[in-house]
Write an enzyme that holds these catalytic residues in place. Structure first.
Site, PDB file in Angstrom:
ATOM      1  N   TYR A   1       0.823  -1.229   0.000  1.00 24.48           N
ATOM      2  CA  TYR A   1       0.000   0.000   0.000  1.00 24.48           C
ATOM      3  C   TYR A   1       0.849   1.268   0.000  1.00 24.48           C
ATOM      4  CZ  TYR A   1      -3.536  -3.348   1.754  1.00 24.48           C
ATOM      5  OH  TYR A   1      -4.363  -4.435   1.939  1.00 24.48           O
TER       6      TYR A   1
ATOM      7  N   LYS B   1       1.847  -6.599   5.810  1.00 23.76           N
ATOM      8  CA  LYS B   1       1.876  -7.830   4.999  1.00 23.76           C
ATOM      9  C   LYS B   1       3.117  -7.873   4.119  1.00 23.76           C
ATOM     10  CE  LYS B   1      -3.098  -7.057   4.807  1.00 23.76           C
ATOM     11  NZ  LYS B   1      -3.332  -5.612   4.567  1.00 23.76           N
TER      12      LYS B   1
HETATM   13  N1  LIG Z   1      -5.408  -8.716   2.005  1.00 22.93           N
HETATM   14  C1  LIG Z   1      -5.833  -8.217   0.862  1.00 22.93           C
HETATM   15  O1  LIG Z   1      -5.514  -8.729  -0.228  1.00 22.93           O
HETATM   16  C2  LIG Z   1      -6.720  -7.024   0.875  1.00 22.93           C
HETATM   17  C3  LIG Z   1      -7.356  -6.601  -0.301  1.00 22.93           C
HETATM   18  C4  LIG Z   1      -8.190  -5.490  -0.241  1.00 22.93           C
HETATM   19  C5  LIG Z   1      -8.380  -4.816   0.960  1.00 22.93           C
HETATM   20  N2  LIG Z   1      -7.725  -5.231   2.090  1.00 22.93           N
HETATM   21  C6  LIG Z   1      -7.879  -4.527   3.393  1.00 22.93           C
HETATM   22  O2  LIG Z   1      -9.274  -4.345   3.665  1.00 22.93           O
HETATM   23  C7  LIG Z   1      -9.531  -2.948   3.850  1.00 22.93           C
HETATM   24  C8  LIG Z   1     -10.949  -2.625   3.422  1.00 22.93           C
HETATM   25  O3  LIG Z   1     -11.175  -3.014   2.077  1.00 22.93           O
HETATM   26  P1  LIG Z   1     -11.333  -2.006   0.855  1.00 22.93           P
HETATM   27  O4  LIG Z   1     -10.678  -0.728   1.205  1.00 22.93           O
HETATM   28  O5  LIG Z   1     -10.851  -2.679  -0.367  1.00 22.93           O
HETATM   29  O6  LIG Z   1     -12.901  -1.870   0.686  1.00 22.93           O
HETATM   30  P2  LIG Z   1     -14.135  -1.482   1.614  1.00 22.93           P
HETATM   31  O7  LIG Z   1     -13.689  -1.094   2.969  1.00 22.93           O
HETATM   32  O8  LIG Z   1     -15.150  -2.546   1.454  1.00 22.93           O
HETATM   33  O9  LIG Z   1     -14.724  -0.209   0.848  1.00 22.93           O
HETATM   34  C9  LIG Z   1     -14.050   1.005   0.763  1.00 22.93           C
HETATM   35  C10 LIG Z   1     -14.909   1.960  -0.086  1.00 22.93           C
HETATM   36  O10 LIG Z   1     -16.178   2.154   0.546  1.00 22.93           O
HETATM   37  C11 LIG Z   1     -16.403   3.540   0.772  1.00 22.93           C
HETATM   38  N3  LIG Z   1     -17.029   3.650   2.100  1.00 22.93           N
HETATM   39  C12 LIG Z   1     -16.476   3.381   3.310  1.00 22.93           C
HETATM   40  N4  LIG Z   1     -17.344   3.583   4.298  1.00 22.93           N
HETATM   41  C13 LIG Z   1     -18.512   3.979   3.725  1.00 22.93           C
HETATM   42  C14 LIG Z   1     -19.767   4.340   4.229  1.00 22.93           C
HETATM   43  N5  LIG Z   1     -20.019   4.341   5.522  1.00 22.93           N
HETATM   44  N6  LIG Z   1     -20.736   4.701   3.334  1.00 22.93           N
HETATM   45  C15 LIG Z   1     -20.492   4.698   2.021  1.00 22.93           C
HETATM   46  N7  LIG Z   1     -19.304   4.366   1.468  1.00 22.93           N
HETATM   47  C16 LIG Z   1     -18.321   4.021   2.317  1.00 22.93           C
HETATM   48  C17 LIG Z   1     -15.036   4.204   0.725  1.00 22.93           C
HETATM   49  O11 LIG Z   1     -15.151   5.520   0.215  1.00 22.93           O
HETATM   50  P3  LIG Z   1     -14.394   6.835   0.795  1.00 22.93           P
HETATM   51  O12 LIG Z   1     -13.001   6.432   1.191  1.00 22.93           O
HETATM   52  O13 LIG Z   1     -14.441   7.770  -0.373  1.00 22.93           O
HETATM   53  O14 LIG Z   1     -15.212   7.307   1.959  1.00 22.93           O
HETATM   54  C18 LIG Z   1     -14.287   3.320  -0.270  1.00 22.93           C
HETATM   55  O15 LIG Z   1     -14.573   3.715  -1.596  1.00 22.93           O
HETATM   56  C19 LIG Z   1      -8.439  -2.280   3.013  1.00 22.93           C
HETATM   57  O16 LIG Z   1      -8.274  -0.902   3.309  1.00 22.93           O
HETATM   58  C20 LIG Z   1      -7.245  -3.133   3.381  1.00 22.93           C
HETATM   59  O17 LIG Z   1      -6.765  -2.781   4.653  1.00 22.93           O
HETATM   60  C21 LIG Z   1      -6.913  -6.330   2.061  1.00 22.93           C
END
Ligand SMILES: NC(=O)c1ccc[n+]([C@@H]2O[C@H](COP(=O)([O-])OP(=O)(O)OC[C@H]3O[C@@H](n4cnc5c(N)ncnc54)[C@H](OP(=O)(O)O)[C@@H]3O)[C@@H](O)[C@H]2O)c1
Length: 283
Positions: free
Chosen positions: A52, A77
């Site tokens: 990241y 990671k």
């Molecule tokens: N191990 C892996 O391979 C892997 C892969 C992907 C992710 N991850 C981890 O999982 C975490 C979360 O996953 P992610 O970031 O991919 O997706 P997520 O948390 O499911 O979704 C993030 C998105 O949702 C929006 N959002 C967040 N809260 C909201 C709310 N209350 N209402 C409306 N929209 C909302 C955010 O927009 P805004 O930011 O514009 O508010 C962003 O666009 C990552 O940050 C990372 O730490 C790990």
């Protein structure tokens, strides 16, 4: 009802806050402000990764918060280019140094990469076991491991992974992997818990949200928590960072839990790459 974030006890005896803050796709220049906001709201668990490119800024935000190091649970990671043991050792040193810490709470193999390194993620895992023995990684785990990968790992591992961080949300329940985790003492961490926002307009979710006076994101995050998984939604919108934290003063009843579970589309609901095929090595 309590409003505090529950902790989950991992198979090594360490505890992890069930709700954290994810920093994937947060630009380095925005990360200090974003993580500082999360810590101010009350999050005490930050999920980052070498991939990241914001470990340094995560460390800065934790230090400038004035909180004790021991009060913030930090996960990072191992990036995909560093699976060979010597590379993993160097990468782990670099992660600790970027974060500015002398230990990390949880260190994961980011992807299994079964088509690279002759499919040998077991040697990589044995190197993470070293970091744990040295006390520099309090807990160690994996990410994006399918059941077959976990089974292969079990043939050469001394330590059972404390967690498996995998994609999971209402459209992709990832049940088989979660079940294996439950049966083997591996906690499931659900990444992309709100499916990057895609699940928030689903009529089942919006109907529940309206009926109980909560937001769709709160309903979905609460659903994860009641399933027993660990979550760390990402948001750089301060109001959402607050909203996502307010999920411990209400409950979904079993009928609503079932209705959200029924949104599972199986493989068709998967948003990210398939772990059997993913082979991306960043430059
Ligand atoms: N191990 C892996 O391979 C892997 C892969 C992907 C992710 N991850 C981890 O999982 C975490 C979360 O996953 P992610 O970031 O991919 O997706 P997520 O948390 O499911 O979704 C993030 C998105 O949702 C929006 N959002 C967040 N809260 C909201 C709310 N209350 N209402 C409306 N929209 C909302 C955010 O927009 P805004 O930011 O514009 O508010 C962003 O666009 C990552 O940050 C990372 O730490 C790990």
């Amino acid at each position: 009802m309590t409003t505090a974030v529950p902790v989950i006890t991992l198979n090594d005896g360490n505890t992890i806050p069930q709700l954290g803050y994810g920093v994937f796709q947060i630009e380095p220049k925005d990360t200090v402000a974003a993580v500082s906001k999360a810590l101010e709201v009350g999050y005490r668990h930050i999920d980052t990764a070498e991939m990241y490119d914001n470990e340094k800024e995560v460390g800065e935000a934790v230090r400038s918060s004035g909180l004790d190091r021991g009060d913030v649970f930090i996960t990072s990671k191992l990036n995909n280019g560093f699976h060979r043991p010597d590379d993993a050792r160097k990468a782990f040193d670099a992660t600790l140094s970027a974060l500015g810490v002398d230990y990390i709470d949880l260190f994961l193999i980011h992807w299994p990469l079964p088509t690279l390194y002759d499919g040998d993620f077991v040697s990589t895992w044995r190197t993470l076991e070293e970091f744990q023995r040295e006390g520099r990684a309090r807990s160690i785990g994996v990410s994006n491991f399918q059941v077959s990968h976990l089974q292969r790992l079990a043939t050469g591992a001394k330590v059972v992974p404390a967690v498996n961080q995998v994609e999971a949300h209402p459209y992709f329940g990832n049940e088989e992997v979660r079940r294996y985790g439950r049966e083997h003492g591996i906690a499931t961490e659900a990444w992309a818990p709100i499916a990057k926002g895609r699940v928030l307009t689903d009529p089942v979710v919006t109907e529940i949200a309206e009926r109980i006076g909560r937001t769709p994101a709160q309903v979905v995050l609460r659903w994860h928590v009641q399933r027993g998984d660990i979550v760390f939604p990402k948001s750089t919108t301060p109001k959402r960072v607050e909203e996502n934290f307010q999920i411990f003063d209400f409950e979904l009843d079993s009928a609503d839990m079932d209705r959200v579970c029924a949104l599972d589309k199986g493989e068709a609901g998967r948003n990210g790459p398939h772990p059997d095929r993913f082979a991306h090595v960043p430059n």
